[in-house]
Design a protein around this motif. Structure first.
Motif, PDB file in Angstrom:
ATOM      1  N   CYS A   1      45.473  34.952  32.118  1.00 47.59           N
ATOM      2  CA  CYS A   1      46.514  34.166  32.797  1.00 47.59           C
ATOM      3  C   CYS A   1      45.866  33.028  33.592  1.00 47.59           C
ATOM      4  N   HIS A   2      44.659  32.661  33.171  1.00 47.08           N
ATOM      5  CA  HIS A   2      43.881  31.611  33.826  1.00 47.08           C
ATOM      6  C   HIS A   2      44.614  30.278  33.788  1.00 47.08           C
ATOM      7  N   VAL A   3      44.657  29.614  34.938  1.00 45.89           N
ATOM      8  CA  VAL A   3      45.241  28.275  35.055  1.00 45.89           C
ATOM      9  C   VAL A   3      44.372  27.437  35.984  1.00 45.89           C
ATOM     10  N   TYR A   4      44.603  26.137  35.945  1.00 42.52           N
ATOM     11  CA  TYR A   4      44.021  25.218  36.913  1.00 42.52           C
ATOM     12  C   TYR A   4      45.149  24.792  37.850  1.00 42.52           C
ATOM     13  N   VAL A   5      44.899  24.848  39.127  1.00 44.28           N
ATOM     14  CA  VAL A   5      45.885  24.383  40.100  1.00 44.28           C
ATOM     15  C   VAL A   5      45.732  22.877  40.231  1.00 44.28           C
ATOM     16  N   ASP A   6      46.844  22.156  40.107  1.00 45.48           N
ATOM     17  CA  ASP A   6      46.824  20.709  40.282  1.00 45.48           C
ATOM     18  C   ASP A   6      46.197  20.401  41.641  1.00 45.48           C
ATOM     19  N   PRO A   7      45.307  19.409  41.712  1.00 41.16           N
ATOM     20  CA  PRO A   7      44.611  19.107  42.967  1.00 41.16           C
ATOM     21  C   PRO A   7      45.531  18.905  44.173  1.00 41.16           C
TER      22      PRO A   7
ATOM     23  N   LEU B   1      37.345  35.502  37.342  1.00 42.73           N
ATOM     24  CA  LEU B   1      37.369  34.138  36.819  1.00 42.73           C
ATOM     25  C   LEU B   1      36.094  33.789  36.065  1.00 42.73           C
ATOM     26  N   ASP B   2      35.026  34.530  36.299  1.00 42.26           N
ATOM     27  CA  ASP B   2      33.800  34.303  35.539  1.00 42.26           C
ATOM     28  C   ASP B   2      33.993  34.617  34.053  1.00 42.26           C
ATOM     29  N   MET B   3      35.034  35.392  33.726  1.00 42.42           N
ATOM     30  CA  MET B   3      35.343  35.704  32.326  1.00 42.42           C
ATOM     31  C   MET B   3      36.097  34.570  31.645  1.00 42.42           C
ATOM     32  N   ALA B   4      36.672  33.680  32.423  1.00 37.63           N
ATOM     33  CA  ALA B   4      37.475  32.590  31.867  1.00 37.63           C
ATOM     34  C   ALA B   4      36.588  31.513  31.261  1.00 37.63           C
ATOM     35  N   GLU B   5      37.050  30.966  30.152  1.00 34.49           N
ATOM     36  CA  GLU B   5      36.342  29.832  29.568  1.00 34.49           C
ATOM     37  C   GLU B   5      36.647  28.595  30.392  1.00 34.49           C
TER      38      GLU B   5
ATOM     39  N   SER C   1      39.187  24.457  40.533  1.00 36.35           N
ATOM     40  CA  SER C   1      40.628  24.653  40.702  1.00 36.35           C
ATOM     41  C   SER C   1      41.158  25.864  39.927  1.00 36.35           C
ATOM     42  N   SER C   2      40.274  26.643  39.316  1.00 34.99           N
ATOM     43  CA  SER C   2      40.689  27.795  38.523  1.00 34.99           C
ATOM     44  C   SER C   2      41.270  28.899  39.398  1.00 34.99           C
ATOM     45  N   ARG C   3      42.362  29.478  38.903  1.00 29.28           N
ATOM     46  CA  ARG C   3      42.975  30.650  39.530  1.00 29.28           C
ATOM     47  C   ARG C   3      43.538  31.532  38.426  1.00 29.28           C
TER      48      ARG C   3
ATOM     49  N   VAL D   1      52.425  22.642  40.525  1.00 27.74           N
ATOM     50  CA  VAL D   1      52.025  22.237  39.183  1.00 27.74           C
ATOM     51  C   VAL D   1      50.762  23.000  38.797  1.00 27.74           C
ATOM     52  N   LEU D   2      50.840  23.712  37.675  1.00 30.17           N
ATOM     53  CA  LEU D   2      49.700  24.451  37.137  1.00 30.17           C
ATOM     54  C   LEU D   2      49.351  23.883  35.769  1.00 30.17           C
ATOM     55  N   ILE D   3      48.081  23.794  35.486  1.00 27.91           N
ATOM     56  CA  ILE D   3      47.606  23.245  34.219  1.00 27.91           C
ATOM     57  C   ILE D   3      47.050  24.394  33.385  1.00 27.91           C
ATOM     58  N   VAL D   4      47.563  24.534  32.172  1.00 25.47           N
ATOM     59  CA  VAL D   4      47.128  25.608  31.276  1.00 25.47           C
ATOM     60  C   VAL D   4      45.901  25.110  30.509  1.00 25.47           C
ATOM     61  N   PRO D   5      44.779  25.840  30.626  1.00 26.10           N
ATOM     62  CA  PRO D   5      43.560  25.410  29.924  1.00 26.10           C
ATOM     63  C   PRO D   5      43.704  25.474  28.411  1.00 26.10           C
ATOM     64  N   GLU D   6      42.870  24.722  27.751  1.00 26.46           N
ATOM     65  CA  GLU D   6      42.821  24.742  26.296  1.00 26.46           C
ATOM     66  C   GLU D   6      41.815  25.806  25.874  1.00 26.46           C
ATOM     67  N   GLU D   7      42.247  27.056  25.839  1.00 27.92           N
ATOM     68  CA  GLU D   7      41.344  28.171  25.488  1.00 27.92           C
ATOM     69  C   GLU D   7      41.810  28.846  24.248  1.00 27.92           C
TER      70      GLU D   7
END
Length: 103
Positions: free
Chosen positions: A48-54, A71-75, A80-82, A97-103
């Motif tokens: 459920c890894h996301v980047y929080v908008d700055p 979070l060390d398991m996340a690519e 800003s990872s959460r 605003v949350l940004i979904v990584p390209e994983e």
């Protein structure tokens, strides 16, 4: 509260989250691609890894120790990872605003 998930292809999904609901549950309820929530929010995966908008980083806060380790398991981890299962909806986060990584 309202939350917007920005997808890697540039599309956005905006939906409601109830006060106290974690944002992984909200993402699943709104069929947000890329948010799997394999562990159901028990902090035993990073699907459920996301980047929080700055603009929202300070309001969301930093991950606590166990989340930080997971979070060390996340690519492509960033500052800003959460894990979205660890962010709870609240009136202070209305418009998040949350940004979904390209994983």
């Amino acid at each position: 509260m309202k939350v917007t998930w920005k997808l890697p292809d540039g599309t956005e999904i905006t939906g409601a989250a109830e006060n106290g609901q974690n944002l992984m549950q909200a993402a699943l309820a709104h069929d947000v691609p890329g948010i799997i929530g394999e562990c159901g929010g028990t902090l035993s995966c990073a699907t459920c890894h996301v980047y929080v908008d700055p603009a929202w980083s300070d309001k969301c806060g930093a991950p606590e120790d166990f989340e930080d380790a997971m979070l060390d398991m996340a690519e492509e981890r960033r500052d800003s990872s959460r894990l979205s299962c660890q962010i709870e909806a609240s009136p202070d986060l209305d418009g998040l605003v949350l940004i979904v990584p390209e994983e």
